[in-house]
Design a protein around this motif. Structure first.
Motif, PDB file in Angstrom:
ATOM      1  N   THR A  52       0.832  -1.204   0.000  1.00 51.71           N
ATOM      2  CA  THR A  52       0.000   0.000   0.000  1.00 51.71           C
ATOM      3  C   THR A  52       0.866   1.253   0.000  1.00 51.71           C
ATOM      4  O   THR A  52       0.603   2.207  -0.746  1.00 51.71           O
ATOM      5  CB  THR A  52      -0.936   0.001   1.222  1.00 51.71           C
ATOM      6  N   ALA A  53       1.907   1.252   0.817  1.00 56.03           N
ATOM      7  CA  ALA A  53       2.813   2.402   0.856  1.00 56.03           C
ATOM      8  C   ALA A  53       3.533   2.574  -0.478  1.00 56.03           C
ATOM      9  O   ALA A  53       3.705   3.697  -0.975  1.00 56.03           O
ATOM     10  CB  ALA A  53       3.819   2.233   1.987  1.00 56.03           C
ATOM     11  N   LEU A  54       3.959   1.451  -1.074  1.00 57.41           N
ATOM     12  CA  LEU A  54       4.626   1.503  -2.373  1.00 57.41           C
ATOM     13  C   LEU A  54       3.681   2.019  -3.442  1.00 57.41           C
ATOM     14  O   LEU A  54       4.051   2.871  -4.269  1.00 57.41           O
ATOM     15  CB  LEU A  54       5.146   0.109  -2.741  1.00 57.41           C
ATOM     16  N   TYR A  55       2.445   1.524  -3.434  1.00 57.87           N
ATOM     17  CA  TYR A  55       1.465   1.977  -4.424  1.00 57.87           C
ATOM     18  C   TYR A  55       1.203   3.475  -4.274  1.00 57.87           C
ATOM     19  O   TYR A  55       1.200   4.214  -5.271  1.00 57.87           O
ATOM     20  CB  TYR A  55       0.154   1.198  -4.297  1.00 57.87           C
ATOM     21  N   ASP A  56       0.964   3.916  -3.042  1.00 56.32           N
ATOM     22  CA  ASP A  56       0.680   5.334  -2.822  1.00 56.32           C
ATOM     23  C   ASP A  56       1.827   6.208  -3.312  1.00 56.32           C
ATOM     24  O   ASP A  56       1.607   7.263  -3.931  1.00 56.32           O
ATOM     25  CB  ASP A  56       0.423   5.598  -1.338  1.00 56.32           C
ATOM     26  N   TRP A  57       3.063   5.782  -3.056  1.00 59.70           N
ATOM     27  CA  TRP A  57       4.219   6.526  -3.556  1.00 59.70           C
ATOM     28  C   TRP A  57       4.260   6.510  -5.083  1.00 59.70           C
ATOM     29  O   TRP A  57       4.554   7.538  -5.726  1.00 59.70           O
ATOM     30  CB  TRP A  57       5.510   5.933  -2.983  1.00 59.70           C
ATOM     31  N   SER A  58       3.916   5.372  -5.685  1.00 62.09           N
ATOM     32  CA  SER A  58       4.020   5.241  -7.144  1.00 62.09           C
ATOM     33  C   SER A  58       3.055   6.157  -7.882  1.00 62.09           C
ATOM     34  O   SER A  58       3.330   6.545  -9.026  1.00 62.09           O
ATOM     35  CB  SER A  58       3.787   3.782  -7.565  1.00 62.09           C
ATOM     36  N   ASP A  82       9.048   9.558 -10.583  1.00 61.19           N
ATOM     37  CA  ASP A  82      10.068   8.852  -9.802  1.00 61.19           C
ATOM     38  C   ASP A  82       9.849   7.342  -9.853  1.00 61.19           C
ATOM     39  O   ASP A  82      10.812   6.559  -9.949  1.00 61.19           O
ATOM     40  CB  ASP A  82      10.046   9.320  -8.349  1.00 61.19           C
ATOM     41  N   PHE A  83       8.589   6.932  -9.771  1.00 55.44           N
ATOM     42  CA  PHE A  83       8.312   5.496  -9.813  1.00 55.44           C
ATOM     43  C   PHE A  83       8.752   4.892 -11.138  1.00 55.44           C
ATOM     44  O   PHE A  83       9.466   3.872 -11.173  1.00 55.44           O
ATOM     45  CB  PHE A  83       6.827   5.210  -9.595  1.00 55.44           C
ATOM     46  N   TRP A  84       8.314   5.512 -12.254  1.00 58.35           N
ATOM     47  CA  TRP A  84       8.623   4.903 -13.559  1.00 58.35           C
ATOM     48  C   TRP A  84      10.117   4.969 -13.858  1.00 58.35           C
ATOM     49  O   TRP A  84      10.663   4.055 -14.477  1.00 58.35           O
ATOM     50  CB  TRP A  84       7.799   5.571 -14.657  1.00 58.35           C
ATOM     51  N   GLU A  85      10.797   6.009 -13.404  1.00 56.40           N
ATOM     52  CA  GLU A  85      12.248   6.055 -13.579  1.00 56.40           C
ATOM     53  C   GLU A  85      12.912   4.953 -12.752  1.00 56.40           C
ATOM     54  O   GLU A  85      13.847   4.282 -13.229  1.00 56.40           O
ATOM     55  CB  GLU A  85      12.793   7.415 -13.170  1.00 56.40           C
ATOM     56  N   SER A  86      12.423   4.743 -11.541  1.00 54.13           N
ATOM     57  CA  SER A  86      12.988   3.682 -10.692  1.00 54.13           C
ATOM     58  C   SER A  86      12.786   2.316 -11.335  1.00 54.13           C
ATOM     59  O   SER A  86      13.699   1.473 -11.338  1.00 54.13           O
ATOM     60  CB  SER A  86      12.333   3.710  -9.311  1.00 54.13           C
ATOM     61  N   GLN A 119      -6.951  -8.298  -7.056  1.00 52.51           N
ATOM     62  CA  GLN A 119      -6.133  -8.110  -5.858  1.00 52.51           C
ATOM     63  C   GLN A 119      -5.753  -6.663  -5.586  1.00 52.51           C
ATOM     64  O   GLN A 119      -5.748  -6.225  -4.438  1.00 52.51           O
ATOM     65  CB  GLN A 119      -4.857  -8.952  -5.956  1.00 52.51           C
ATOM     66  N   CYS A 120      -5.392  -5.905  -6.633  1.00 52.24           N
ATOM     67  CA  CYS A 120      -4.882  -4.560  -6.370  1.00 52.24           C
ATOM     68  C   CYS A 120      -4.916  -3.723  -7.640  1.00 52.24           C
ATOM     69  O   CYS A 120      -5.047  -4.236  -8.750  1.00 52.24           O
ATOM     70  CB  CYS A 120      -3.444  -4.623  -5.851  1.00 52.24           C
ATOM     71  N   ARG A 121      -4.748  -2.428  -7.459  1.00 50.16           N
ATOM     72  CA  ARG A 121      -4.501  -1.521  -8.569  1.00 50.16           C
ATOM     73  C   ARG A 121      -3.022  -1.597  -8.942  1.00 50.16           C
ATOM     74  O   ARG A 121      -2.159  -1.792  -8.081  1.00 50.16           O
ATOM     75  CB  ARG A 121      -4.887  -0.094  -8.178  1.00 50.16           C
ATOM     76  N   GLY A 122      -2.730  -1.463 -10.224  1.00 51.75           N
ATOM     77  CA  GLY A 122      -1.358  -1.604 -10.685  1.00 51.75           C
ATOM     78  C   GLY A 122      -0.480  -0.447 -10.250  1.00 51.75           C
ATOM     79  O   GLY A 122      -0.915   0.712 -10.187  1.00 51.75           O
ATOM     80  N   LEU A 123       0.767  -0.755  -9.959  1.00 50.94           N
ATOM     81  CA  LEU A 123       1.727   0.281  -9.586  1.00 50.94           C
ATOM     82  C   LEU A 123       1.826   1.335 -10.689  1.00 50.94           C
ATOM     83  O   LEU A 123       1.865   1.017 -11.885  1.00 50.94           O
ATOM     84  CB  LEU A 123       3.098  -0.337  -9.339  1.00 50.94           C
TER      85      LEU A 123
END
Length: 653
Positions: free
Chosen positions: A37-43, A49-53, A443-447
């Motif tokens: 959840t924390a990773l998704y919220d950051w993404s 930043d997420f897509w560059e990472s 299960q989840c929304r995609g990053l």
């Protein structure tokens, strides 16, 4: 909903690519993201930043590096990704050059073949050399009228290695359906098969290929692929066209394979809308957007690793073929199948899965439902020790299908329902190797996908039904539609309802566990008495009855309102009588609500569907209101529409 059907083990979580990526992000970005959840919220709050990472984590190789990750970030459409970068899609899929297996193939005729990564690379080099020799260059379109064969993947990779654009239709498309698609994009080369096998029959395609090639004046070269053994007979082509045999392309020494650099937003694939409301729209997807999005889904959400075997039951006319093939970029093995999934018996795919050792088994929700109704239970026949995940897409997965998978296929498996589509060539919501599986929910929304559910006022909601939207740009947004010079058709398709917001057209709900439930397409939502009802809500109740093969609900305008009409197709030997009608209505009333109960329940012998197997509710709605269905060539069984014309029951109270 609060009791998981499956929960990953601590070891599986620790060893997952997703956990490794989260830890990588924490280290390289100096963050402390403890959960998905924390990773998704950051993404979604730090999209660039997420897509560059992920670009860095996935080791995406650009011959020219990007200068800016995201430009015009507040614009949809209009945002631009990884400007300045030059890369090649095929090069990433062919990075592995070992002798390990790249492709398993099994056809309905029981022929089985394997290609190693080294053999695949050599074949692509030879076919690319021939394409270059006949004048194919960057930006040219190459079309495939082909089954799900290794040759199809080779032809696509050869095309895209040159920076050319690939587009395909499966050979079960009607001639006009193929021309409605390919004539819009003016391909220079056409790859075509001589025939295919389906449901115990050999279907010759040479006459169809002749008609198609004559009707495409842009085609200078026709390349015939042998499958049923008649390709050597050839076809009669136009005087301006030359015919080559596939096997001739593979002769001689293997030439060097040079990969043409492409900009991130150069075209890679042209996909097509279903075309049930007119000529199909040609949706153009980019080189970089397709690659990075698919890699994210395969590596992080699918947990795909080099020792895995990925299978998806698909044709080359469905976006899942493109999605499947990008799995080569992970170094995994792909399993291909062409033919009926129920011939000669319901165990054909499961026998294949056991023999090869599928780790991921992908299919449609309709297949799982049909498998359950067939009475076949794979768990009784095969242990499926290698199987870690089952993926389902194409339509909402029924709750009973979740039960069937865990009770009758394998109890320790991650069941990942996925939702997205041809429009984005990927998923908005999908599986997750480190989260539980709950009945009925994705299960989840995609990053990196800022997915929300909005009400009619454009406000985000949770635990309620509404419109699925994406509020920020993502790399796999289409470049646009082919020949849509001013972008107006693209704008109208996704951005008219909520300006600068992608409105996908799905009626959905975000659950308390942050999963997603899809209730159907927004344009088929029923509205009796002003209450919005997703058709999937009705299907979930009706298809619990073993007597019913499948069903379709549409709204009929009646007395200034809308009433629900439910059509059912029965299992062989079964018929809809008054007793069964009452039982079905009672199940809908108790399992959904009184509002969901149809005003009319009518038996029909068939339901119209697209080539990819999706039931077309809008077409039936048009027919019962006396409106024309503009493009029946997009249907696998257009004759089924006549079953809904002038039905006496629809004229009665």
């Amino acid at each position: 909903m609060n009791t998981p059907l499956w929960t990953p083990s601590p070891t599986a979580i620790a060893n997952s690519n997703l956990t490794q990526f989260r830890e990588w992000v924490n280290q390289h970005r100096q963050l402390s993201l403890p959960t998905y959840t924390a990773l998704y919220d950051w993404s979604v709050s730090h999209t660039a930043d997420f897509w560059e990472s992920f670009w860095q984590y996935a080791n995406i190789n650009a011959s020219t590096p990007y200068q800016t990750v995201l430009s015009n970030a507040q614009q949809m459409p209009g945002a631009s990704w990884f400007e300045g970068s030059q890369l090649n899609y095929a090069e990433h899929l062919l990075r592995c050059k070992e002798n390990k297996t790249a492709l398993h193939f099994q056809g309905e005729d029981r022929v089985q073949r394997c290609l190693s990564y080294a053999e695949l690379f050599d074949a692509v080099a030879k076919v690319a050399n021939q394409l270059r020799a006949v004048g194919v260059t960057k930006g040219d379109r190459v079309a495939g009228f082909l089954p799900n064969l290794p040759e199809t993947i080779i032809a696509m990779l050869a095309t895209t290695s040159l920076g050319a654009v690939w587009s395909s239709c499966s050979p079960d498309f009607g001639t006009q359906g193929v021309l409605d698609r390919f004539s819009q994009i003016s391909p220079k080369v056409l790859f075509a098969v001589d025939g295919y096998y389906y449901n115990g029959k050999t279907i010759d395609c040479l006459d169809k290929v002749s008609v198609i090639s004559h009707a495409l004046p842009s085609v200078s070269h026709l390349i015939l692929v042998p499958y049923v053994g008649t390709a050597a007979l050839g076809v009669e082509t136009a005087p301006t066209q030359q015919t080559q045999q596939w096997n001739d392309l593979l002769q001689g020494e293997t030439p060097a394979l040079a990969f043409t650099p492409c900009a991130f937003n150069d075209p890679l694939f042209i996909m097509y809308s279903s075309g049930t409301t007119g000529v199909p729209k040609c949706i153009v997807h980019s080189v970089g957007g397709t690659l990075i999005q698919h890699l994210k889904e395969h590596l992080l959400h699918g947990d795909l690793k080099p020792n895995d075997t990925l299978f998806f039951f698909t044709t080359c006319g469905w976006m899942m073929w493109n999605w499947l093939v990008t799995g080569l970029a992970t170094g995994a093995t792909l399993a291909l199948y062409d033919g009926s999934p129920f011939y000669p018996s319901a165990d054909v795919l499961w026998q294949y899965a056991e023999r090869v050792g599928f780790t991921t088994f992908g299919t449609s929700a309709k297949y799982l439902s049909a498998l359950e109704k067939s009475g076949y239970q794979p768990r009784e026949h095969y242990p499926l020790h290698a199987l870690k995940a089952i993926c389902s897409t194409g339509s909402p997965l029924l709750p009973e299908s979740y039960d069937f998978v865990y009770h009758h296929i394998k109890s320790d498996v991650r069941l990942s329902s996925m939702s997205g589509g041809t429009d984005i060539l990927s998923c908005f919501a999908l599986g997750n190797p480190i989260l539980p599986v709950y009945r009925s929910a994705l299960q989840c929304r995609g990053l990196g996908m800022a997915v929300e559910i909005w009400n009619d006022d454009g406000q985000p909601i949770k635990g309620e039904k509404g419109e699925l939207v994406c509020t920020k740009p993502f790399p796999s947004m289409p470049i646009g539609f082919w020949n849509d010079q001013d972008g107006s058709k693209y704008q109208h398709a996704y951005f008219d309802r909520f300006p600068n917001i992608w409105c996908h057209g799905d009626y959905a709900e975000l659950t308390e566990e942050d999963g997603l439930i899809i209730y159907g397409r927004s344009d088929t939502v029923l509205n009796p008495g002003g209450v919005r009802i997703g058709t999937a809500e009705i299907y979930r109740q009706v298809e619990t009855f073993p007597e019913v093969m499948e069903s379709m609900a549409v709204g009929q305008q009646w007395d200034g309102d809308e009433r629900v009409i439910l059509f059912v197709r029965m299992q062989p030997g079964q018929h809809l009588d008054d007793t069964l009608r009452k039982r079905i209505c009672q199940q809908i009333r108790s399992g959904a609500s009184p509002r969901h109960v149809p005003a009319k329940l009518i038996e029909v012998s068939d339901l119209p569907r697209t080539i990819s197997g999706k039931i077309v509710e809008l077409a039936v709605r048009n027919v019962i209101h006396g409106l024309a269905v503009k493009n029946t060539d997009s249907l696998a069984n257009p004759e089924a529409l006549t079953l809904f014309e002038n039905l006496t029951a629809l004229q009665e109270n």
